[in-house]
Design an enzyme around this catalytic site. Structure first.
Site, short mmCIF file in Angstrom:
data_model
loop_
_atom_site.label_atom_id
_atom_site.label_comp_id
_atom_site.label_asym_id
_atom_site.label_seq_id
_atom_site.Cartn_x
_atom_site.Cartn_y
_atom_site.Cartn_z
N MET A 101 -13.11 -18.46 8.20
CA MET A 101 -14.20 -18.36 7.23
C MET A 101 -13.88 -19.18 5.98
O MET A 101 -14.69 -19.96 5.50
CB MET A 101 -14.44 -16.91 6.83
CG MET A 101 -14.94 -16.01 7.94
SD MET A 101 -15.44 -14.38 7.31
CE MET A 101 -13.86 -13.67 6.85
N ILE A 141 -5.97 -20.14 7.00
CA ILE A 141 -6.35 -19.51 8.25
C ILE A 141 -5.11 -18.92 8.93
O ILE A 141 -4.25 -19.66 9.42
CB ILE A 141 -7.07 -20.50 9.19
CG1 ILE A 141 -8.25 -21.16 8.46
CG2 ILE A 141 -7.53 -19.80 10.46
CD1 ILE A 141 -9.24 -20.19 7.84
N GLU A 158 -12.18 -4.95 9.25
CA GLU A 158 -11.09 -5.73 8.66
C GLU A 158 -10.47 -4.98 7.49
O GLU A 158 -9.24 -4.95 7.34
CB GLU A 158 -11.60 -7.09 8.20
CG GLU A 158 -10.54 -7.94 7.53
CD GLU A 158 -11.07 -9.28 7.04
OE1 GLU A 158 -10.26 -10.05 6.47
OE2 GLU A 158 -12.26 -9.57 7.23
N HIS A 200 15.78 0.14 -7.13
CA HIS A 200 16.93 -0.42 -6.41
C HIS A 200 17.83 -1.25 -7.33
O HIS A 200 18.92 -1.67 -6.91
CB HIS A 200 16.46 -1.31 -5.25
CG HIS A 200 16.09 -0.57 -4.01
ND1 HIS A 200 14.93 0.15 -3.87
CD2 HIS A 200 16.74 -0.46 -2.81
CE1 HIS A 200 14.86 0.67 -2.66
NE2 HIS A 200 15.96 0.31 -1.99
N GLY A 202 19.50 -4.33 -9.11
CA GLY A 202 19.76 -5.69 -8.66
C GLY A 202 19.66 -5.85 -7.16
O GLY A 202 19.27 -6.92 -6.67
N GLY A 248 -9.15 -10.45 2.89
CA GLY A 248 -10.08 -9.39 3.27
C GLY A 248 -11.06 -9.03 2.17
O GLY A 248 -11.78 -8.03 2.28
N THR A 269 -11.05 -9.85 -2.30
CA THR A 269 -10.17 -9.52 -3.42
C THR A 269 -10.56 -8.19 -4.05
O THR A 269 -11.67 -7.69 -3.86
CB THR A 269 -10.26 -10.61 -4.51
OG1 THR A 269 -11.60 -10.62 -5.04
CG2 THR A 269 -9.91 -11.98 -3.96
N GLU A 320 -11.30 -7.68 -7.04
CA GLU A 320 -12.45 -7.89 -7.92
C GLU A 320 -13.76 -7.88 -7.14
O GLU A 320 -14.77 -7.30 -7.59
CB GLU A 320 -12.28 -9.22 -8.67
CG GLU A 320 -11.12 -9.24 -9.67
CD GLU A 320 -9.75 -9.33 -9.02
OE1 GLU A 320 -8.76 -9.00 -9.70
OE2 GLU A 320 -9.65 -9.73 -7.84
#
Length: 382
Positions: A128, A160, A245, A341, A343, A366, A368, A370
């Site tokens: 797409m 893609i 999706e 964790h 370093g 998929g 954003t 926003e």
């Protein structure tokens, strides 16, 4: 809180998936990332073991099982071993490409593509996105013009997933510039199509084993028999398949977040500072408590979304809410897990470091964050 999503059949399937991953993925996943390429043979083995393609009817080589909970089990188990490049490719097959092939194909097309897909011998991709058209699907400029028994495609696609590896690619193209939203159609472009070329394998900050590519169409001749669905309904088809999706993104995001949080909790219990495990410090306990609560609450939403999807009741807004919230939660939790964790969290030999890089894309592809918020906001305003 005890999860009630699964039954005994799902847990038995989990054992099958776990055994397959320990045998066929765990020994090779780091090498795949180093090589920036996943051995294709693992998909043939994965399909044979039932890790994807379950919804394909038995006459085409599948199981005909329509229950997204099995897909969730795979997400959880692959996330547990931190094989996220492999996870994305399986998701691409099961959550994206397969449903275009199931929902929109003629019987002749099903016979051509589904048996190979069910056997893991055909890898699919969805094209797409273009350099100037990401979330704005109406901005697609790739064109397709009818020429007798063929369509002539011209244009470019980018970002893609599995673009290099794919044998069949579902391509969105503009077939009528004057028809507005009714001017787009979908085509299945096969590997050896004249005029179709793959560009470079793109260099990403994460998911190195999962190939992502640019695609070019220069007078590519695609048979009319490869038109997917009806001419002019491409945009409608793309929009109608987005909930699947997006629940796939939510499933991967949450499974990875929980796996890394569990590993972080274990790390905090064994890592010592100032003479005691760091989990004994109140601040660390508060951090862990907040993250576990947020993940558990999100899990309840995703589990309900899975049941709604199974019942055919998951709409675009529900899927968008889960997609943006869970992917943003993942980004936030993984960042805090890396911090705990110290370093070591910056070292790629630790799962949290690789996951931190591999999952950054989740709030982008998929749709954003926003775009998801705008979609939800427009539904409220209506």
């Amino acid at each position: 809180m005890r999860r009630t999503l699964y039954n005994a059949d799902h847990e038995a399937y989990r054992e099958t998936v776990r055994a397959f991953l320990e045998r066929e993925v765990v020994p090779y996943k780091d090498k795949w990332d180093e090589d920036r390429w996943i051995d294709r043979d693992v998909y043939r083995k994965a399909a044979a073991a039932g890790l994807y393609g379950l919804e394909i009817d038995e006459e085409y080589g599948g199981s005909g099982v329509h229950d997204y909970r099995y897909r969730m089990v795979v997400c959880e188990e692959v996330s547990r071993i931190n094989a996220l490049s492999f996870n994305l490719t399986v998701s691409l097959q099961d959550d994206l490409v397969l449903h275009y092939l199931l929902d929109l194909t003629t019987r002749e097309q099903k016979q051509r593509w589904l048996p190979g897909f069910a056997a893991g011998e055909i890898i699919g991709a969805l094209a797409m996105t273009e350099p100037g058209a990401g979330s704005d699907l109406r901005g697609i400029r790739t064109s397709a013009v009818r020429d007798g028994d063929h369509w002539i495609l011209n244009g470019q696609k980018t970002f893609i997933s599995s673009g290099i590896m794919a044998d069949v690619i579902v391509v969105a193209a503009r077939t009528d510039p004057e028809a507005g939203s009714r001017g787009f159609s979908l085509f299945v472009v096969e590997r050896d199509t004249p005029g179709f070329e793959r560009g470079r394998k793109l260099d990403k900050i994460g998911l190195p084993g999962q190939d992502t590519a640019e695609l070019y169409f220069a007078d590519a001749r695609v048979p009319h028999a490869n038109l997917l669905g009806e001419e002019g309904r491409g945009l409608q088809y793309l929009m109608s398949h987005l909930p699947r999706e997006r629940i796939g993104v939510s499933a991967k995001a949450l499974a990875t977040t929980r796996a890394i949080l569990d590993q972080t909790i274990a790390y905090c219990k064994q890592r010592r500072a100032f003479g005691q495990p760091i989990s004994d410090f109140q601040h660390v306990r508060f951090e862990l408590a907040e993250m576990k609560t947020e993940v558990d609450v999100a899990q309840a939403y995703v589990d309900q979304s899975v049941l709604a999807y199974n019942a055919g009741e998951l709409d675009a807004v529900d899927a968008a809410e889960g997609k943006w919230y869970v992917s943003e939660l993942q980004k936030r939790v993984l960042d805090r897990c890396l911090q705990l964790h110290g370093g070591y969290g910056y070292m790629t030999e630790y799962p949290v470091a690789k996951a931190y890089l591999d999952t950054r894309i989740q709030t982008i592809y998929g749709g954003t964050t926003e775009i998801m918020k705008d979609l939800i906001g427009r539904s409220i305003a209506r």
